[in-house]
Design an enzyme around this catalytic site. Sequence first.
Site, PDB file in Angstrom:
ATOM      1  N   ALA A  85      40.509  60.406  75.493  1.00  0.00           N
ATOM      2  CA  ALA A  85      41.737  60.546  76.004  1.00  0.00           C
ATOM      3  C   ALA A  85      42.510  59.104  75.365  1.00  0.00           C
ATOM      4  O   ALA A  85      41.829  58.235  75.233  1.00  0.00           O
ATOM      5  CB  ALA A  85      41.943  60.620  77.377  1.00  0.00           C
ATOM      6  N   GLY A  93      37.064  62.473  76.419  1.00  0.00           N
ATOM      7  CA  GLY A  93      37.871  63.476  76.381  1.00  0.00           C
ATOM      8  C   GLY A  93      37.541  64.394  74.941  1.00  0.00           C
ATOM      9  O   GLY A  93      37.600  65.540  74.787  1.00  0.00           O
ATOM     10  N   GLU A 129      34.580  66.166  75.886  1.00  0.00           N
ATOM     11  CA  GLU A 129      34.881  67.118  76.514  1.00  0.00           C
ATOM     12  C   GLU A 129      35.542  68.345  76.138  1.00  0.00           C
ATOM     13  O   GLU A 129      35.286  69.453  76.391  1.00  0.00           O
ATOM     14  CB  GLU A 129      35.789  66.455  77.884  1.00  0.00           C
ATOM     15  CG  GLU A 129      34.702  65.680  78.860  1.00  0.00           C
ATOM     16  CD  GLU A 129      35.854  64.864  79.842  1.00  0.00           C
ATOM     17  OE1 GLU A 129      36.740  64.024  79.258  1.00  0.00           O
ATOM     18  OE2 GLU A 129      35.608  65.109  80.938  1.00  0.00           O
ATOM     19  N   GLU A 175      33.312  56.816  79.880  1.00  0.00           N
ATOM     20  CA  GLU A 175      34.272  56.607  80.864  1.00  0.00           C
ATOM     21  C   GLU A 175      33.802  55.433  81.876  1.00  0.00           C
ATOM     22  O   GLU A 175      34.875  54.681  82.238  1.00  0.00           O
ATOM     23  CB  GLU A 175      34.596  57.871  81.707  1.00  0.00           C
ATOM     24  CG  GLU A 175      35.635  58.934  80.869  1.00  0.00           C
ATOM     25  CD  GLU A 175      34.826  59.681  79.978  1.00  0.00           C
ATOM     26  OE1 GLU A 175      33.636  59.442  79.506  1.00  0.00           O
ATOM     27  OE2 GLU A 175      35.510  60.633  79.425  1.00  0.00           O
TER      28      GLU A 175
HETATM   29  N1  DAK Z   1      42.787  55.789  72.773  1.00  0.00           N
HETATM   30  C1  DAK Z   1      43.663  54.896  72.191  1.00  0.00           C
HETATM   31  N2  DAK Z   1      43.297  54.554  71.060  1.00  0.00           N
HETATM   32  C2  DAK Z   1      42.295  54.578  70.442  1.00  0.00           C
HETATM   33  C3  DAK Z   1      41.212  55.220  70.986  1.00  0.00           C
HETATM   34  C4  DAK Z   1      41.463  55.952  72.418  1.00  0.00           C
HETATM   35  N3  DAK Z   1      40.695  56.536  72.915  1.00  0.00           N
HETATM   36  N4  DAK Z   1      39.902  55.115  70.287  1.00  0.00           N
HETATM   37  C5  DAK Z   1      40.381  54.295  69.246  1.00  0.00           C
HETATM   38  N5  DAK Z   1      41.697  53.904  69.327  1.00  0.00           N
HETATM   39  C6  DAK Z   1      42.261  53.183  68.522  1.00  0.00           C
HETATM   40  C7  DAK Z   1      42.029  51.645  68.471  1.00  0.00           C
HETATM   41  O1  DAK Z   1      42.770  51.042  69.698  1.00  0.00           O
HETATM   42  C8  DAK Z   1      42.588  51.467  67.202  1.00  0.00           C
HETATM   43  O2  DAK Z   1      43.856  51.212  67.136  1.00  0.00           O
HETATM   44  P1  DAK Z   1      44.663  49.765  66.522  1.00  0.00           P
HETATM   45  O3  DAK Z   1      44.015  48.585  67.345  1.00  0.00           O
HETATM   46  O4  DAK Z   1      44.208  49.814  65.052  1.00  0.00           O
HETATM   47  O5  DAK Z   1      45.950  49.872  66.937  1.00  0.00           O
HETATM   48  C9  DAK Z   1      42.240  52.291  66.276  1.00  0.00           C
HETATM   49  O6  DAK Z   1      42.387  53.560  66.986  1.00  0.00           O
HETATM   50  C10 DAK Z   1      40.871  52.091  65.522  1.00  0.00           C
HETATM   51  O7  DAK Z   1      39.774  52.067  66.336  1.00  0.00           O
HETATM   52  P2  DAK Z   1      38.833  51.014  66.232  1.00  0.00           P
HETATM   53  O8  DAK Z   1      39.640  49.710  65.453  1.00  0.00           O
HETATM   54  O9  DAK Z   1      38.308  50.648  67.689  1.00  0.00           O
HETATM   55  O10 DAK Z   1      37.867  51.466  65.328  1.00  0.00           O
HETATM   56  P3  DAK Z   1      36.308  51.003  65.313  1.00  0.00           P
HETATM   57  O11 DAK Z   1      35.588  51.756  64.138  1.00  0.00           O
HETATM   58  O12 DAK Z   1      36.043  49.610  65.372  1.00  0.00           O
HETATM   59  O13 DAK Z   1      35.735  51.638  66.597  1.00  0.00           O
HETATM   60  C11 DAK Z   1      35.203  53.348  68.342  1.00  0.00           C
HETATM   61  C12 DAK Z   1      35.509  53.147  66.736  1.00  0.00           C
HETATM   62  C13 DAK Z   1      35.492  54.958  68.449  1.00  0.00           C
HETATM   63  C14 DAK Z   1      33.967  53.016  68.636  1.00  0.00           C
HETATM   64  C15 DAK Z   1      36.172  52.692  69.166  1.00  0.00           C
HETATM   65  O14 DAK Z   1      37.504  52.925  68.751  1.00  0.00           O
HETATM   66  C16 DAK Z   1      36.090  53.067  70.605  1.00  0.00           C
HETATM   67  O15 DAK Z   1      35.377  52.621  71.258  1.00  0.00           O
HETATM   68  N6  DAK Z   1      37.279  53.945  71.011  1.00  0.00           N
HETATM   69  C17 DAK Z   1      37.547  54.155  72.362  1.00  0.00           C
HETATM   70  C18 DAK Z   1      36.347  55.306  72.902  1.00  0.00           C
HETATM   71  C19 DAK Z   1      36.374  55.467  74.214  1.00  0.00           C
HETATM   72  O16 DAK Z   1      36.315  54.622  75.387  1.00  0.00           O
HETATM   73  N7  DAK Z   1      37.431  56.457  74.688  1.00  0.00           N
HETATM   74  C20 DAK Z   1      37.797  56.908  75.618  1.00  0.00           C
HETATM   75  C21 DAK Z   1      36.990  57.402  76.720  1.00  0.00           C
HETATM   76  S1  DAK Z   1      37.710  57.846  78.188  1.00  0.00           S
HETATM   77  C22 DAK Z   1      42.464  61.589  82.328  1.00  0.00           C
HETATM   78  C23 DAK Z   1      41.346  62.693  82.095  1.00  0.00           C
HETATM   79  C24 DAK Z   1      40.072  62.189  81.324  1.00  0.00           C
HETATM   80  C25 DAK Z   1      40.275  60.977  80.740  1.00  0.00           C
HETATM   81  C26 DAK Z   1      41.254  60.133  80.749  1.00  0.00           C
HETATM   82  C27 DAK Z   1      42.465  60.662  81.546  1.00  0.00           C
HETATM   83  N8  DAK Z   1      43.487  62.184  82.925  1.00  0.00           N
HETATM   84  C28 DAK Z   1      43.602  63.352  83.517  1.00  0.00           C
HETATM   85  C29 DAK Z   1      44.833  61.217  83.160  1.00  0.00           C
HETATM   86  C30 DAK Z   1      39.212  60.629  79.807  1.00  0.00           C
HETATM   87  C31 DAK Z   1      39.080  59.439  79.494  1.00  0.00           C
HETATM   88  C32 DAK Z   1      38.380  59.314  78.155  1.00  0.00           C
HETATM   89  O17 DAK Z   1      38.184  59.993  77.255  1.00  0.00           O
END
Ligand code: DAK
Length: 257
Positions: free
Chosen positions: A68, A114, A117, A137
């Site tokens: 997400a 997400g 998911e 998460e």
């Molecule tokens: N959201 C927003 N931006 C993201 C992102 C994400 N999930 N994942 C990556 N990006 C963005 C980064 O911020 C970066 O943007 P800039 O800084 O260039 O503007 C760009 O994509 C490239 O990412 P990285 O520079 O970090 O790339 P790397 O190769 O260094 O790393 C990575 C890749 C996939 C390991 C890293 O980007 C990372 O850890 N990303 C986040 C993974 C993560 O934690 N995902 C979220 C999981 S929590 C909800 C229901 C469900 C959920 C939420 C709300 N509601 C009902 C409200 C679920 C939540 C989740 O999914």
Amino acid sequence: MMKYQNILVKDLSENIRLITINRPKQLNALNKQTIEELHQALDAAGKDNKIRAIILMGSGEKAFVAGADIKEFMHFTPAEGQALSETGHRLLFDFIEQMHTPVIAAINGYALGGGLELALASHIRVASENARLGLPEVSLGVIPGYGGTQRLAQHVGKGRAMEMILTARQIDAQTAFTYGLVSEVVPLDKLLDTAVAYAERILRNSPRAIGLAIEAVNAGYGREGFRAENRLFGKAFGTPDFKEGTTAFVERRKPEF
Ligand code: DAK
């Protein structure tokens, strides 16, 4: 065909439709707009009798969907978080699971949070060798809110699901195959062809029987856990850990819980 901002829709043949999540700079993270567009495209495909299989993929070579959109959901209140979780299920996650047209997730890189998911809600999963899968998460101070606590356990068993969720670790494609999380692992340049091969096998079968089979398989899994996930997800949104976890991500530092 409708014009979308964050997704691409393309028919690969008369009966197979490819839907690509197209926010490569954000690693295809799911924001509200993308969820809404995916719903519209899936709904349209589901209502089109000619379309007998749908393939979901991420654009670029790095990510299926990296979760997400953290920068969007970090600003939600607990009430909004819970409400959005319900909307997300209705529009996308439960919606896909209940579709009578099979959805194949072609996991072409990161499938996190997400994103995993979304793959879990799909009917079939194939992955490229570079894919990495996980539910990170709890590292952000929240819990999986789009069915991950339920569907991951359904796919890999409670023990492995618990381990993956509590450690927030990513697994590689080969491990995902060993866990039974994906049906096949292939080089990235063969991924789409592999997904199409599954779709073509589906095309030989009765679409009506397929729809009924999906419904029957789904009927074996209760809804109670999803309700609990939704409630506890809302609760996590209200904690200081949620604020710290998401802020740390944006500030590119380790969170202090
Ligand atoms: N959201 C927003 N931006 C993201 C992102 C994400 N999930 N994942 C990556 N990006 C963005 C980064 O911020 C970066 O943007 P800039 O800084 O260039 O503007 C760009 O994509 C490239 O990412 P990285 O520079 O970090 O790339 P790397 O190769 O260094 O790393 C990575 C890749 C996939 C390991 C890293 O980007 C990372 O850890 N990303 C986040 C993974 C993560 O934690 N995902 C979220 C999981 S929590 C909800 C229901 C469900 C959920 C939420 C709300 N509601 C009902 C409200 C679920 C939540 C989740 O999914």
